[in-house]
Design an enzyme around this catalytic site. Structure first.
Site, PDB file in Angstrom:
ATOM      1  N   LYS A 240       4.250  27.342  39.559  1.00 28.26           N
ATOM      2  CA  LYS A 240       3.524  26.831  38.396  1.00 28.26           C
ATOM      3  C   LYS A 240       4.038  25.449  38.008  1.00 28.26           C
ATOM      4  CE  LYS A 240       2.464  31.315  36.390  1.00 28.26           C
ATOM      5  NZ  LYS A 240       2.515  32.163  35.195  1.00 28.26           N
ATOM      6  N   ARG A 241       5.283  25.225  38.294  1.00 27.99           N
ATOM      7  CA  ARG A 241       5.862  23.937  37.909  1.00 27.99           C
ATOM      8  C   ARG A 241       5.449  22.812  38.866  1.00 27.99           C
ATOM      9  NH1 ARG A 241       7.837  25.614  33.814  1.00 27.99           N
ATOM     10  NH2 ARG A 241       9.616  26.972  33.421  1.00 27.99           N
TER      11      ARG A 241
END
Length: 468
Positions: A240-241
RNA sequence: GCUCCCAUCGUCUAGUGGCCUAGGACGUGGCCCUCUCAAGGCCAAAACACGGGUUCGACUCCCGUUGGGAGCGCCA
């Protein structure tokens, strides 16, 4: 009802990302295909990281994609009492036990074992100690069989499993009394009578442990189907990062939900040579038999292609409604759609990959005065071109019935008088009315813009050329 | 490190021992169309990771190698 029940159980610790969305889609499609129920459950037992904003974002993402659920959303946190009850029952039945080994002690023993070249699972020190509830700080561990194989038939991966001794006595309740994920999912899935657990392949290795919990509870385990992970461009697990993969961001970029679901369903699943699947086709055709086993990279180009496909097919009214926010975004203010905008939008559908792109293409029709792109003006509105522009202006001004046919006749007459090719005439007009060298066909575009605005812009262009 | 999993064009995939000189789609290149940009049409390049078996015959079955991934938390 078919008795088939699937579920999607996201943890609300961020936005809905495409991996989760695809898992949800598969579960939804499987339930719909078989006339079953699709349950939504929020796994928020990690209170540290769970947020309400994230939960809302996840639900909105699902709704936007058109994935509807029949039950829930249930919150795992609200079922804490039930989880506690099961843990106590497991202890009472001798299927679990209290363990007072501290983290530090465990770490030390673990290091020593590894240093000795052996592999570590919990060494079972508290296994038969029979610690009572008042034994002080303790965790609860599942009593695993000392040997034997825990096997199961995965609907995607086939025969799977693990030896019990590889797993060891896993912790099912933390020292603060909160049950762990594996215990909670199993209890919830069992209680909610989930028949098919369809989830990411990262859970394949966790399944034997969970099967052991089902067994300890005396519950009937569901059928499992693990779907391969969607990987990022580097081939690694999506992060997600690192990767911009939230469903929300695709929405903001102007992709249609139909395109996104079509894109996602083809990641790991196929139906012969078919590429385009409406939401109805997905729910009618989806099958776990046709899910592949290799990880898949999501290809943005394919999404763009699909999006254009769906934009082309979208009914005008629906398109206008979806497009409006993007029009306001590119125009910078809220706009009242000028006459001819719908006409223009129809021209733009074949050349727009996203709603944003379409809005940008329509921008010139939304603003009062166009600004010329520097290169475009230098090439097509250069000194000396004013005579042609003025002629075109006058010819256009003479048109009574403003339609494509008459525009074509008028412009061709001027073109022939100046002995020019069509390109030499169309491009200056295009720059004059749009400020750019790109637009749909010139006659259609002028027809959509309208006579008044066309003439005003032609006159402005003449002024621009003469004024330098 | 240990356990488990995966492996066809750049990408998503079809393919379940002979139908494969491996099909489709996206992307890429070329041509046509053409007032720009698209769309559309036509064509092209592009893959069975490697090595052993099994078999009359392997992309398809078995083993190994290599490569990649996941799991091994008092996270979910």
């Amino acid at each position: 009802m078919s008795g088939i029940r699937t579920r999607f159980a996201p943890s609300p610790t961020g936005y809905l990302h495409i991996g989760g969305a695809r898992t949800a889609l598969f579960n939804w499609a499987y339930a719909r295909r078989h006339g079953g129920h699709f349950v939504l459950r929020i796994e928020d037992t990690d209170r540290e990281r769970s947020t309400e904003a994230s939960e809302i974002a996840v639900l909105e993402g699902l709704r936007w994609l058109g994935i509807d659920w029949d039950e829930g959303p249930f919150r795992q946190s609200e079922r804490a009492g039930r989880h506690a009850e099961v843990v106590e029952a497991l202890i009472a039945a001798g299927r679990a036990y209290r363990c007072v080994c501290s983290k530090e002690e465990l770490e030390e023993r673990k290091q020593r074992t590894i240093a000795a070249g052996d592999k570590w699972t919990y060494d079972g020190r508290c296994r038969d100690a029979n610690h009572a509830a008042d034994c002080g700080p303790h965790v609860v561990r599942l009593r695993m069989p000392a040997e034997g194989h825990i096997g199961f038939e995965d609907l995607v991966f086939g025969p799977s499993g693990q030896d019990a001794r590889e797993i060891g006595d896993a912790i099912i309740r933390r020292s603060d009394g909160v049950p762990l994920y594996h215990l909670a999912v199993v209890v919830d899935d069992a209680d909610m009578e989930i028949s098919h657990v369809i989830r990411g392949a990262d859970h394949l290795n966790n399944t034997p442990l969970q099967l052991a919990i089902y067994d300890a509870m005396g519950a009937k385990p569901p059928i499992f189907a693990h779907v391969p992970l969607i990987v990022s461009a580097g081939g690694k697990k999506l992060s997600k990062r690192m990767d911009d993969v939230s469903v929300q961001s695709y929405r903001e970029q102007g992709y249609l939900p139909e395109a996104v679901t079509n894109w996602l369903v083809r990641l790991g699943w196929s139906h012969g040579d078919q590429e385009v699947f409406s939401r109805d086709e997905i729910r009618e055709l989806f099958s776990l038999d046709s899910v592949g086993r290799g990880g898949a990279q999501a290809d943005p180009d394919k999404l763009a292609w699909l999006d254009q496909h769906y934009i082309k097919a979208l009914p005008r009214e629906a398109l206008m409604k979806l497009l409006t926010p993007f029009l306001e975004q590119v125009a910078g203010v809220s706009v009242t759609p000028p006459p001819g905008l719908e006409q223009l939008v129809d021209l733009l559908r074949e050349r727009s990959k996203t709603l944003i792109e379409m809005a940008q293409g329509a921008r010139f029709a939304l603003v009062d005065t166009v600004e010329y792109e520097e290169k475009a003006a230098a090439k097509f509105l250069k000194p000396g071109s004013d005579a042609l522009l003025q002629d075109l202006h006058d010819a256009l001004a003479a048109i009574d019935d403003w339609n494509e046919k008459n525009l074509e006749t008028a412009i061709h007459a001027v073109r022939e008088r100046h002995e020019l090719g069509m390109g030499k005439v169309a491009q200056p007009i295009r720059v004059a009315i749009t400020g750019t060298t790109v637009s749909p066909g010139i006659f259609e575009t002028l027809a959509a813009l309208g006579k008044d605005r066309t003439l005003a812009r032609m006159a402005a262009a003449v002024g621009f050329v003469r004024g330098g």
